[in-house]
Design a protein around this motif. Structure first.
Motif, short mmCIF file in Angstrom:
data_model
loop_
_atom_site.label_atom_id
_atom_site.label_comp_id
_atom_site.label_asym_id
_atom_site.label_seq_id
_atom_site.Cartn_x
_atom_site.Cartn_y
_atom_site.Cartn_z
N MET A 76 2.04 -16.69 64.48
CA MET A 76 0.60 -16.44 64.66
C MET A 76 -0.12 -16.73 63.35
SD MET A 76 -1.06 -12.68 65.38
CE MET A 76 0.51 -11.90 65.69
N LYS A 77 -1.28 -17.35 63.47
CA LYS A 77 -2.05 -17.65 62.27
C LYS A 77 -3.54 -17.50 62.59
CE LYS A 77 -1.57 -20.78 58.36
NZ LYS A 77 -2.93 -20.73 57.86
N PRO A 78 -4.10 -16.31 62.36
CA PRO A 78 -5.51 -16.10 62.71
C PRO A 78 -6.42 -17.03 61.91
CG PRO A 78 -4.43 -14.01 62.20
CD PRO A 78 -3.48 -15.10 61.81
N THR A 79 -7.46 -17.52 62.55
CA THR A 79 -8.42 -18.41 61.86
C THR A 79 -9.54 -17.62 61.20
OG1 THR A 79 -9.58 -18.68 63.96
CG2 THR A 79 -7.99 -20.40 63.35
N HIS A 80 -9.92 -16.51 61.79
CA HIS A 80 -10.98 -15.69 61.20
C HIS A 80 -11.02 -14.34 61.93
CE1 HIS A 80 -12.86 -17.76 64.63
NE2 HIS A 80 -13.73 -16.77 64.69
N ILE A 81 -11.82 -13.43 61.41
CA ILE A 81 -12.04 -12.17 62.12
C ILE A 81 -13.07 -12.46 63.21
CG2 ILE A 81 -12.90 -9.80 61.94
CD1 ILE A 81 -11.72 -9.80 59.08
N GLU A 82 -12.63 -12.37 64.45
CA GLU A 82 -13.52 -12.70 65.57
C GLU A 82 -14.60 -11.64 65.69
OE1 GLU A 82 -15.19 -14.24 69.08
OE2 GLU A 82 -14.59 -12.18 68.83
N HIS A 83 -14.18 -10.38 65.69
CA HIS A 83 -15.18 -9.30 65.71
C HIS A 83 -14.59 -8.00 65.20
CE1 HIS A 83 -13.37 -8.88 69.81
NE2 HIS A 83 -13.50 -7.60 69.56
N ILE A 84 -15.50 -7.09 64.91
CA ILE A 84 -15.13 -5.72 64.56
C ILE A 84 -15.74 -4.83 65.64
CG2 ILE A 84 -15.45 -3.87 62.86
CD1 ILE A 84 -15.62 -6.15 60.74
N GLY A 85 -14.90 -4.00 66.24
CA GLY A 85 -15.35 -3.13 67.33
C GLY A 85 -15.71 -1.76 66.79
N ILE A 86 -16.88 -1.27 67.18
CA ILE A 86 -17.36 0.01 66.70
C ILE A 86 -17.75 0.88 67.90
CG2 ILE A 86 -19.21 1.14 65.38
CD1 ILE A 86 -19.22 -1.45 63.63
N ALA A 87 -17.15 2.06 67.97
CA ALA A 87 -17.42 2.99 69.06
C ALA A 87 -18.72 3.74 68.77
CB ALA A 87 -16.26 3.97 69.21
N VAL A 88 -19.63 3.74 69.73
CA VAL A 88 -20.92 4.42 69.55
C VAL A 88 -21.16 5.35 70.74
CG1 VAL A 88 -21.86 2.47 68.24
CG2 VAL A 88 -22.33 2.63 70.69
N THR A 89 -21.99 6.36 70.51
CA THR A 89 -22.28 7.28 71.61
C THR A 89 -23.49 6.80 72.42
OG1 THR A 89 -23.51 8.61 70.02
CG2 THR A 89 -21.30 9.35 70.55
N ASN A 90 -24.38 6.05 71.78
CA ASN A 90 -25.57 5.56 72.49
C ASN A 90 -25.85 4.12 72.08
OD1 ASN A 90 -28.46 4.90 72.85
ND2 ASN A 90 -28.59 7.00 73.65
N LEU A 91 -25.66 3.21 73.01
CA LEU A 91 -25.76 1.78 72.70
C LEU A 91 -27.16 1.41 72.20
CD1 LEU A 91 -23.69 -0.54 72.87
CD2 LEU A 91 -24.72 -1.19 75.03
N GLU A 92 -28.18 1.86 72.92
CA GLU A 92 -29.55 1.45 72.56
C GLU A 92 -29.93 1.96 71.16
OE1 GLU A 92 -28.66 1.99 75.76
OE2 GLU A 92 -29.11 -0.09 76.30
N GLU A 93 -29.58 3.21 70.86
CA GLU A 93 -29.90 3.76 69.53
C GLU A 93 -29.15 3.01 68.43
OE1 GLU A 93 -30.62 8.32 70.99
OE2 GLU A 93 -29.35 8.01 69.22
N SER A 94 -27.91 2.64 68.73
CA SER A 94 -27.12 1.93 67.73
C SER A 94 -27.64 0.51 67.52
CB SER A 94 -25.66 1.89 68.16
OG SER A 94 -25.19 3.20 68.37
N ILE A 95 -28.08 -0.14 68.60
CA ILE A 95 -28.66 -1.48 68.48
C ILE A 95 -29.86 -1.45 67.54
CG2 ILE A 95 -29.96 -3.26 69.75
CD1 ILE A 95 -28.06 -2.70 72.15
N GLU A 96 -30.68 -0.41 67.66
CA GLU A 96 -31.85 -0.29 66.78
C GLU A 96 -31.46 -0.32 65.32
OE1 GLU A 96 -34.67 2.89 67.50
OE2 GLU A 96 -34.57 2.44 69.66
N TYR A 97 -30.38 0.40 64.96
CA TYR A 97 -29.93 0.40 63.57
C TYR A 97 -29.56 -1.02 63.12
CZ TYR A 97 -26.54 0.53 59.79
OH TYR A 97 -25.86 0.25 58.64
N TYR A 98 -28.77 -1.71 63.93
CA TYR A 98 -28.33 -3.06 63.53
C TYR A 98 -29.50 -4.04 63.46
CZ TYR A 98 -23.54 -1.64 63.51
OH TYR A 98 -22.38 -1.00 63.17
N GLU A 99 -30.50 -3.85 64.34
CA GLU A 99 -31.64 -4.77 64.33
C GLU A 99 -32.65 -4.40 63.24
OE1 GLU A 99 -33.10 -5.24 68.42
OE2 GLU A 99 -31.59 -6.85 68.62
N ASN A 100 -33.00 -3.12 63.16
CA ASN A 100 -34.09 -2.73 62.25
C ASN A 100 -33.65 -2.58 60.81
OD1 ASN A 100 -35.72 -2.73 64.49
ND2 ASN A 100 -35.52 -0.54 64.84
N ILE A 101 -32.44 -2.14 60.58
CA ILE A 101 -31.98 -1.91 59.21
C ILE A 101 -31.21 -3.11 58.69
CG2 ILE A 101 -30.68 -0.37 57.66
CD1 ILE A 101 -33.16 0.94 59.07
#
Ligand code: ZN
Length: 133
Positions: free
Chosen positions: A1-26
């Motif tokens: 196996m030879k990974p090419t890159h980190i495809e994604h990082i998974g983050i568990a959240v309690t509220n998707l919409e509230e968390s999206i606001e952080y990633y978009e606004n901050i």
């Protein structure tokens, strides 16, 4: 196996919409997709950062994998996903080297990627996903 890159990082959240606001606004990122993955009992939101994505995971059920994770550990970093050529081959390669698997063969995950997980007991405590197109 030879990974090419980190495809994604998974983050568990309690509220998707509230968390999206952080990633978009901050952080100034743009959510480009919200998708429910029924067999994983999650709703996901994606942000692109260079070659890597951030995958937010909100549980749709307390007995799903993310629901259980949040009950036990609270919200936060859940897994790291490496892009590989062929997820099933990479899983089998890891198993041959003595790594405990969660998935013996890949299955369909979010964004129609073929995904499979290595068990954190075999990976220094980090839930590790392998994914391929
Ligand atoms: Zn993932």
């Amino acid at each position: 196996m030879k990974p090419t890159h980190i495809e994604h990082i998974g983050i568990a959240v309690t509220n998707l919409e509230e968390s999206i606001e952080y990633y978009e606004n901050i952080l100034g990122l743009k959510c480009y997709s919200i998708e429910e993955v029924k067999d994983q009992k999650v709703r996901t939101a994606f942000f692109q950062v260079g070659d890597t994505k951030i995958e937010l995971l909100e549980s749709t059920s307390d007995d799903g994998p993310i629901g259980k994770f949040i009950t036990k550990k609270g919200p936060g970093m859940h897994h790291i996903a490496f892009a590989v050529e062929n997820a099933t081959e990479a899983l089998q390669d890891a198993e041959k080297k003595g790594i405990r698997l969660i998935d013996k063969v890949s299955r369909k995950g979010a964004e129609s990627l073929n995904i499979g997980f290595l068990h954190p007991k075999s990976t220094n405590g980090v839930l590790t996903e392998l994914c391929s197109k």
